[in-house]
Design a protein around this motif. Structure first.
Motif, PDB file in Angstrom:
ATOM      1  N   LEU A 167       0.838  -1.209   0.000  1.00 19.46           N
ATOM      2  CA  LEU A 167       0.000   0.000   0.000  1.00 19.46           C
ATOM      3  C   LEU A 167       0.871   1.257   0.000  1.00 19.46           C
ATOM      4  N   LEU A 168       1.990   1.193   0.721  1.00 21.14           N
ATOM      5  CA  LEU A 168       2.902   2.338   0.745  1.00 21.14           C
ATOM      6  C   LEU A 168       3.447   2.615  -0.656  1.00 21.14           C
ATOM      7  N   VAL A 169       3.858   1.552  -1.343  1.00 28.49           N
ATOM      8  CA  VAL A 169       4.417   1.699  -2.697  1.00 28.49           C
ATOM      9  C   VAL A 169       3.346   2.247  -3.654  1.00 28.49           C
ATOM     10  N   PHE A 170       2.160   1.663  -3.619  1.00 32.07           N
ATOM     11  CA  PHE A 170       1.080   2.139  -4.501  1.00 32.07           C
ATOM     12  C   PHE A 170       0.679   3.572  -4.137  1.00 32.07           C
ATOM     13  N   GLY A 171       0.660   3.873  -2.840  1.00 33.42           N
ATOM     14  CA  GLY A 171       0.297   5.221  -2.399  1.00 33.42           C
ATOM     15  C   GLY A 171       1.264   6.259  -2.966  1.00 33.42           C
ATOM     16  N   ILE A 172       2.565   5.951  -2.887  1.00 38.04           N
ATOM     17  CA  ILE A 172       3.584   6.868  -3.435  1.00 38.04           C
ATOM     18  C   ILE A 172       3.385   7.009  -4.947  1.00 38.04           C
ATOM     19  N   ALA A 203     -13.535   1.960  -0.743  1.00 37.98           N
ATOM     20  CA  ALA A 203     -12.325   1.477  -0.060  1.00 37.98           C
ATOM     21  C   ALA A 203     -12.620   1.194   1.420  1.00 37.98           C
ATOM     22  N   THR A 204     -13.463   2.040   2.028  1.00 34.01           N
ATOM     23  CA  THR A 204     -13.824   1.839   3.437  1.00 34.01           C
ATOM     24  C   THR A 204     -14.608   0.537   3.617  1.00 34.01           C
ATOM     25  N   PHE A 205     -15.518   0.264   2.682  1.00 32.03           N
ATOM     26  CA  PHE A 205     -16.271  -1.002   2.749  1.00 32.03           C
ATOM     27  C   PHE A 205     -15.316  -2.198   2.654  1.00 32.03           C
ATOM     28  N   ILE A 206     -14.331  -2.085   1.761  1.00 33.06           N
ATOM     29  CA  ILE A 206     -13.363  -3.184   1.597  1.00 33.06           C
ATOM     30  C   ILE A 206     -12.564  -3.374   2.892  1.00 33.06           C
ATOM     31  N   ILE A 207     -12.045  -2.266   3.430  1.00 35.44           N
ATOM     32  CA  ILE A 207     -11.195  -2.353   4.630  1.00 35.44           C
ATOM     33  C   ILE A 207     -12.005  -2.846   5.835  1.00 35.44           C
ATOM     34  N   ARG A 208     -13.158  -2.232   6.043  1.00 33.91           N
ATOM     35  CA  ARG A 208     -13.938  -2.504   7.254  1.00 33.91           C
ATOM     36  C   ARG A 208     -14.662  -3.849   7.205  1.00 33.91           C
ATOM     37  N   ASP A 209     -15.315  -4.129   6.071  1.00 33.34           N
ATOM     38  CA  ASP A 209     -16.206  -5.294   6.036  1.00 33.34           C
ATOM     39  C   ASP A 209     -15.655  -6.504   5.276  1.00 33.34           C
ATOM     40  N   PHE A 210     -14.894  -6.270   4.191  1.00 31.56           N
ATOM     41  CA  PHE A 210     -14.344  -7.412   3.447  1.00 31.56           C
ATOM     42  C   PHE A 210     -13.035  -7.893   4.094  1.00 31.56           C
ATOM     43  N   MET A 211     -12.157  -6.939   4.436  1.00 30.22           N
ATOM     44  CA  MET A 211     -10.908  -7.322   5.121  1.00 30.22           C
ATOM     45  C   MET A 211     -11.154  -7.626   6.598  1.00 30.22           C
ATOM     46  N   GLU A 212     -12.341  -7.248   7.073  1.00 24.34           N
ATOM     47  CA  GLU A 212     -12.753  -7.508   8.466  1.00 24.34           C
ATOM     48  C   GLU A 212     -11.868  -6.789   9.480  1.00 24.34           C
ATOM     49  N   LEU A 213     -11.574  -5.521   9.217  1.00 28.81           N
ATOM     50  CA  LEU A 213     -10.775  -4.758  10.175  1.00 28.81           C
ATOM     51  C   LEU A 213     -11.634  -4.010  11.192  1.00 28.81           C
ATOM     52  N   HIS A 231      -7.984  -8.848  -1.198  1.00 27.39           N
ATOM     53  CA  HIS A 231      -8.731  -7.601  -0.956  1.00 27.39           C
ATOM     54  C   HIS A 231      -7.837  -6.384  -1.164  1.00 27.39           C
ATOM     55  N   MET A 232      -6.549  -6.518  -0.818  1.00 32.81           N
ATOM     56  CA  MET A 232      -5.615  -5.404  -1.018  1.00 32.81           C
ATOM     57  C   MET A 232      -5.497  -5.073  -2.509  1.00 32.81           C
ATOM     58  N   VAL A 233      -5.452  -6.112  -3.344  1.00 34.72           N
ATOM     59  CA  VAL A 233      -5.356  -5.920  -4.796  1.00 34.72           C
ATOM     60  C   VAL A 233      -6.594  -5.162  -5.291  1.00 34.72           C
ATOM     61  N   ASP A 234      -7.746  -5.505  -4.748  1.00 39.24           N
ATOM     62  CA  ASP A 234      -9.007  -4.833  -5.091  1.00 39.24           C
ATOM     63  C   ASP A 234      -8.990  -3.379  -4.592  1.00 39.24           C
ATOM     64  N   LEU A 235      -8.543  -3.202  -3.350  1.00 39.53           N
ATOM     65  CA  LEU A 235      -8.495  -1.876  -2.718  1.00 39.53           C
ATOM     66  C   LEU A 235      -7.663  -0.897  -3.557  1.00 39.53           C
ATOM     67  N   VAL A 236      -6.524  -1.352  -4.016  1.00 42.75           N
ATOM     68  CA  VAL A 236      -5.636  -0.508  -4.817  1.00 42.75           C
ATOM     69  C   VAL A 236      -6.312  -0.113  -6.132  1.00 42.75           C
TER      70      VAL A 236
END
Lengths: 198, 90
Positions: A32-37, B50-60, A181-186
Motif C-alpha cells: 500500500l505504501l508503494v502504490f500510495g507513493i 475502499a472503506t467497505f473493503i477495509i472494514r467489512d471485506f478485510m474484516e478490520l 482484498h488489497m489488490v481490489d483496494l488498490v
C-alpha cells in the motif's frame, strides 16, 4: 498464571486480531505504501502536464476499466463468501466461491490484456509520453499483483480441496483473502484516478 | 461474522452498493464531467468503496486501533494528496 489470565482476557475482549497470518499484513502495508507513493506521484506530475494528461486520458478504454472494477469487487465479494462458507464447515461451498473468485481474476487479466494489446498495436509504449508512462507502469504493476493474488488464492483452493481447512482452522484462507482484498483496494483508487478524474 | 450476512446492511448489500458506485463513476466519465466538485465526488465515492473493503471485506472492524489507523490513514493521505494536486491544477 491466574493473574496473567485475568490481565490478558479483557485485552482480548477489547480488540480482535487481524484476520490471517500477521506476516501478510506487513506485506500488505508495504504494498500500500508503494502504490500510495505511485498514486501521489501521478497526481503531482499531472499538475505540470494537465493538458497532456486530460488529452490522453480520453484515449483509455473506460468501459473495460469499469468492467474490470466490477470484476475485482465481485472477486473480493466471492472470497468473503468463501470465508463465510468455511466458517460453517462448508468446504465444498468454500472451494466453489474460491474458484468463482479466480474466474473473476482471470476475467480481469483477459480484459486488461485486450486493453494492452490495443495500446501496443497503436505503437504506444512507456516512452510515448509521461501520461502513458504512468498509465502503463501503474496498471502493469497492479496487473502483476493480480497474478500473484491469483497464485496465492489457487494454492489456498488446492489445499482446501485436499481437506486442509475447516471451521476451526482456516487461517490460510484468511491470509490469501486479505492479500486479494488489497489488490481490489488498490484498483478502487487507481480506476477513477487514471481513467476518470480530470 | 455470520451476523454480517444477516443484518440489513451486510456484505451482499455492500457488494451491490460498490457495483452501483462504480457504475456512477463510469457514468461521470462518459458524460465528461470535470471540475473540483466532480473530482471530490469521485474521490469520495472511491473512499467509500475502499472503506467497505477495509472494514467489512478485510474484516478490520474491531481490530486494534493501530491497524485501523494505518489502513484508514493510508486512504485519507492518498485521497487528500490527490485532491490537493487536482485543486492546484484547476
Amino acid at each position: 498464571m491466574n493473574t496473567a489470565t485475568i490481565i490478558s482476557e479483557p485485552l482480548l475482549e477489547e480488540s480482535r486480531l487481524l484476520p490471517g497470518d500477521l506476516a501478510i499484513w506487513f506485506f500488505i502495508f508495504m504494498e500500500l505504501l508503494v502504490f500510495g507513493i505511485a498514486f501521489v506521484s501521478y497526481a503531482v506530475v499531472r499538475v505540470q502536464n494537465v493538458e497532456m494528461f486530460n488529452q490522453y486520458q480520453l484515449t483509455l478504454d473506460r468501459e473495460l476499466g469499469a468492467i474490470n472494477t466490477l470484476l475485482l469487487i465481485t472477486a473480493s465479494y466471492f472470497v468473503v463468501r468463501a470465508i463465510h462458507a468455511i466458517r460453517i464447515n462448508d468446504v465444498r461451498g468454500c472451494i466453489q466461491w474460491l474458484y468463482a473468485s479466480l474466474g473473476c481474476g482471470a476475467g480481469f487479466l483477459l480484459l486488461k490484456s485486450v486493453e494492452y494489446y490495443e495500446k501496443f498495436s497503436e505503437g504506444i509504449n512507456l516512452s510515448t509520453n509521461t501520461f502513458y508512462m504512468f498509465y502503463l507502469s501503474l496498471t502493469m504493476f497492479h496487473f502483476l499483483h493480480v497474478i500473484l493474488g491469483m497464485i496465492i488464492l489457487f494454492a489456498v483452493t488446492i489445499k482446501a480441496q485436499r481437506g486442509g481447512y475447516s471451521a476451526q482452522d482456516h487461517i490460510g484462507i484468511e491470509t490469501g483473502a486479505s492479500y486479494w482484498h488489497m489488490v481490489d483496494l488498490v484498483w478502487i483508487i487507481l480506476f477513477p484516478l487514471v481513467y476518470i478524474i480530470r | 461474522m455470520n451476523t454480517m450476512i444477516n443484518k440489513p446492511v451486510n456484505v451482499h448489500t455492500l457488494w451491490i452498493a460498490m457495483l452501483l458506485l462504480t457504475m456512477a463513476t463510469y457514468a461521470m466519465g462518459e458524460l465528461g464531467f470535470s471540475g473540483a466538485a466532480v473530482m471530490l465526488f469521485l474521490l469520495l465515492t472511491a473512499a467509500v468503496k475502499a472503506t467497505f473493503i477495509i472494514r467489512d471485506f478485510m474484516e478490520l472492524r474491531g481490530v486494534s486501533l493501530l491497524w485501523r489507523v494505518i489502513m484508514y490513514g493510508w486512504l485519507l493521505i492518498v485521497c487528500t494528496a490527490i485532491a490537493i494536486t487536482y485543486i492546484i491544477s484547476l
